[in-house]
Design an enzyme around this catalytic site. Structure first.
Site, PDB file in Angstrom:
ATOM      1  N   ARG A 186      56.325  78.229  12.450  1.00 63.74           N
ATOM      2  CA  ARG A 186      57.256  79.361  12.495  1.00 63.74           C
ATOM      3  C   ARG A 186      57.545  79.772  13.943  1.00 63.74           C
ATOM      4  O   ARG A 186      58.676  80.112  14.300  1.00 63.74           O
ATOM      5  CB  ARG A 186      56.654  80.538  11.719  1.00 63.74           C
ATOM      6  CG  ARG A 186      57.622  81.684  11.512  1.00 63.74           C
ATOM      7  CD  ARG A 186      57.078  82.691  10.519  1.00 63.74           C
ATOM      8  NE  ARG A 186      57.823  83.930  10.599  1.00 63.74           N
ATOM      9  CZ  ARG A 186      57.302  85.142  10.638  1.00 63.74           C
ATOM     10  NH1 ARG A 186      55.989  85.286  10.617  1.00 63.74           N
ATOM     11  NH2 ARG A 186      58.065  86.206  10.708  1.00 63.74           N
ATOM     12  N   HIS A 221      61.180  79.995  15.701  1.00 60.76           N
ATOM     13  CA  HIS A 221      61.678  81.221  16.326  1.00 60.76           C
ATOM     14  C   HIS A 221      61.942  81.034  17.819  1.00 60.76           C
ATOM     15  O   HIS A 221      62.726  81.788  18.403  1.00 60.76           O
ATOM     16  CB  HIS A 221      60.688  82.367  16.097  1.00 60.76           C
ATOM     17  CG  HIS A 221      60.795  82.979  14.742  1.00 60.76           C
ATOM     18  ND1 HIS A 221      60.958  84.331  14.534  1.00 60.76           N
ATOM     19  CD2 HIS A 221      60.790  82.422  13.503  1.00 60.76           C
ATOM     20  CE1 HIS A 221      61.037  84.585  13.230  1.00 60.76           C
ATOM     21  NE2 HIS A 221      60.923  83.430  12.584  1.00 60.76           N
ATOM     22  N   ASP A 269      62.537  76.334  24.660  1.00 64.62           N
ATOM     23  CA  ASP A 269      62.217  76.502  26.073  1.00 64.62           C
ATOM     24  C   ASP A 269      60.988  77.383  26.312  1.00 64.62           C
ATOM     25  O   ASP A 269      60.729  77.806  27.433  1.00 64.62           O
ATOM     26  CB  ASP A 269      63.416  77.090  26.820  1.00 64.62           C
ATOM     27  CG  ASP A 269      63.865  78.436  26.252  1.00 64.62           C
ATOM     28  OD1 ASP A 269      63.173  78.973  25.357  1.00 64.62           O
ATOM     29  OD2 ASP A 269      64.912  78.952  26.706  1.00 64.62           O
ATOM     30  N   SER A 276      60.504  80.400  25.576  1.00 68.31           N
ATOM     31  CA  SER A 276      60.799  81.799  25.926  1.00 68.31           C
ATOM     32  C   SER A 276      60.136  82.783  24.965  1.00 68.31           C
ATOM     33  O   SER A 276      59.875  83.927  25.328  1.00 68.31           O
ATOM     34  CB  SER A 276      62.316  82.034  25.959  1.00 68.31           C
ATOM     35  OG  SER A 276      62.926  81.594  24.760  1.00 68.31           O
ATOM     36  N   ASN A 320      60.506  89.327  15.392  1.00 68.88           N
ATOM     37  CA  ASN A 320      59.354  88.525  15.827  1.00 68.88           C
ATOM     38  C   ASN A 320      58.023  89.276  15.783  1.00 68.88           C
ATOM     39  O   ASN A 320      56.972  88.688  16.056  1.00 68.88           O
ATOM     40  CB  ASN A 320      59.584  87.994  17.245  1.00 68.88           C
ATOM     41  CG  ASN A 320      60.601  86.868  17.291  1.00 68.88           C
ATOM     42  OD1 ASN A 320      60.754  86.131  16.306  1.00 68.88           O
ATOM     43  ND2 ASN A 320      61.295  86.739  18.393  1.00 68.88           N
ATOM     44  N   HIS A 366      58.320  76.323   4.126  1.00 68.63           N
ATOM     45  CA  HIS A 366      57.704  77.371   3.303  1.00 68.63           C
ATOM     46  C   HIS A 366      56.682  76.810   2.319  1.00 68.63           C
ATOM     47  O   HIS A 366      56.095  77.569   1.550  1.00 68.63           O
ATOM     48  CB  HIS A 366      58.781  78.145   2.536  1.00 68.63           C
ATOM     49  CG  HIS A 366      59.532  79.116   3.391  1.00 68.63           C
ATOM     50  ND1 HIS A 366      60.594  79.860   2.936  1.00 68.63           N
ATOM     51  CD2 HIS A 366      59.384  79.459   4.699  1.00 68.63           C
ATOM     52  CE1 HIS A 366      61.068  80.621   3.912  1.00 68.63           C
ATOM     53  NE2 HIS A 366      60.343  80.390   4.999  1.00 68.63           N
ATOM     54  N   ASP A 426      53.920  79.288  -1.081  1.00 68.04           N
ATOM     55  CA  ASP A 426      53.786  78.307  -2.167  1.00 68.04           C
ATOM     56  C   ASP A 426      52.461  78.618  -2.860  1.00 68.04           C
ATOM     57  O   ASP A 426      51.391  78.308  -2.339  1.00 68.04           O
ATOM     58  CB  ASP A 426      53.800  76.891  -1.583  1.00 68.04           C
ATOM     59  CG  ASP A 426      53.444  75.813  -2.603  1.00 68.04           C
ATOM     60  OD1 ASP A 426      53.257  76.145  -3.793  1.00 68.04           O
ATOM     61  OD2 ASP A 426      53.346  74.639  -2.209  1.00 68.04           O
ATOM     62  N   THR A 462      50.059  75.097  -3.931  1.00 67.39           N
ATOM     63  CA  THR A 462      49.278  74.354  -2.918  1.00 67.39           C
ATOM     64  C   THR A 462      49.570  74.949  -1.541  1.00 67.39           C
ATOM     65  O   THR A 462      50.235  74.323  -0.712  1.00 67.39           O
ATOM     66  CB  THR A 462      49.643  72.852  -2.935  1.00 67.39           C
ATOM     67  OG1 THR A 462      51.082  72.720  -2.759  1.00 67.39           O
ATOM     68  CG2 THR A 462      49.234  72.185  -4.235  1.00 67.39           C
TER      69      THR A 462
END
Length: 326
Positions: free
Chosen positions: A68, A72, A80, A82, A100, A200, A246, A249
């Site tokens: 994730r 993001h 990069d 950032s 975030n 996901h 999920d 699993t």
């Protein structure tokens, strides 16, 4: 012929030659490769594997968080690093943008650990953005997902601003048309968007991201909706409450995420949207029945994402610390 009678090179030719040299240097400097650190940091792969393995064993949610974190970092303005920069008294960085704030701490800690070890072995050589790209790939593979090649040689951004990512990341409440447009603006097709959504299959979401939909969204399986209500009953008092994306699993990278959607076992509004929208449903059904096809398409989409908007050569830097510009 005396030196004074030698033909002079026209100034324009000298300028063109110098431009050619600088362009060639930039081209060499900015070319990504699979063995970018083979001479400058031969222990790169070993250090990365050891750090990643140790962190994942002690904190099993690191894999989903790192995946994730990469997403993001890359989707808004390119891969990069950032997202890793901390805010200062004078600047609110990307990691403190509202969208975030729910990013977990473990992936940030993983990058710091890897960077610290690499700085000891090969100072000022490996970029934070390369560390993040490799970590995400290796963790996906550790949980049973596909291996894909990660080209190396990214440079790190010299800046990070929360305002620069506004409207550039998907939210769970977005409609499918908005999501499709958002991915398309970064050059990703509908099928690539559905394949990337397969991330996901691991990780969790906080109750605040879906609890308001449980009673209103008829796409939830009734028993699943009831279980979610119970699991999230105290979330106004405890905002850290979360549920696995999920439920079948949660710690295995597989295609059960897609198999869950037709059964009403999707967690987020955007998950249900993938199955209910005719533009995305064929790909959900394809990946639900063919895990190999999902792995193949996920790997291709991740490889494309991991080089999206990268900085190379003199357009970036090698940060000495991943949370601060040099």
């Amino acid at each position: 012929m005396s030196p004074s009678s030698l033909p002079l090179t026209p100034p324009s030719a000298v300028v063109i030659f110098l431009l050619f040299l600088s362009s060639a240097a930039l081209l060499c400097e900015s070319r990504l490769s699979l063995d970018y650190y083979s001479k400058t940091c031969p222990s790169f792969t070993k250090i990365m594997q050891e750090t990643i393995t140790n962190k994942q064993i002690t904190s099993p949610t690191t894999a989903a968080g790192t995946l994730r974190l990469l997403f993001h970092d890359c989707l808004p303005n390119g891969c990069d690093g950032s997202i890793l920069i901390s805010s200062t008294a004078f600047n609110k960085a990307e990691r403190d943008a509202d969208i975030n704030l729910s990013l977990p701490g473990d992936p940030f800690d993983l990058i710091v650990r890897a960077k610290t070890a690499l700085e000891l072995a090969c100072p000022n050589t490996v970029s934070c953005s390369d560390i993040l790209a490799v970590a995400a790939r290796d963790l996906v593979t550790m949980l049973g997902g596909p291996y894909y090649t990660v080209y190396l040689g990214r440079k790190d951004s010299r800046s990070s601003s929360a305002s620069s990512i506004e409207g550039k990341l998907p939210k769970p409440t977005m409609g499918m048309s908005r999501l499709i447009d958002l991915f398309a603006s970064s050059g990703f097709t509908v099928q690539e968007m559905v394949a990337l959504s397969g991330a996901h299959t691991i990780g969790f979401s906080h109750c605040k991201e879906f609890s308001s939909n449980i009673g209103n969204d008829t796409h939830y399986n009734p028993r699943f909706a009831q279980a979610l209500k119970q699991a999230c009953a105290d979330y106004p008092k405890n905002p850290t409450l979360s549920v696995f994306n999920d439920i079948m699993t949660p710690n295995k990278f597989d295609n059960l995420y897609y198999q869950n959607l037709p059964k009403g076992l999707g967690l987020l509004e955007s998950d249900h949207g993938l199955y209910n929208d005719p533009r995305t449903r064929p790909f959900v059904e394809l990946y639900a029945k063919d895990q190999n096809k999902f792995f193949q398409d996920f790997a291709k989409a991740m490889q494309k994402l991991s080089v999206y908007g990268i900085k190379t050569g003199r357009r970036g830097e090698i940060r000495r610390r991943c949370d601060a510009v040099n």
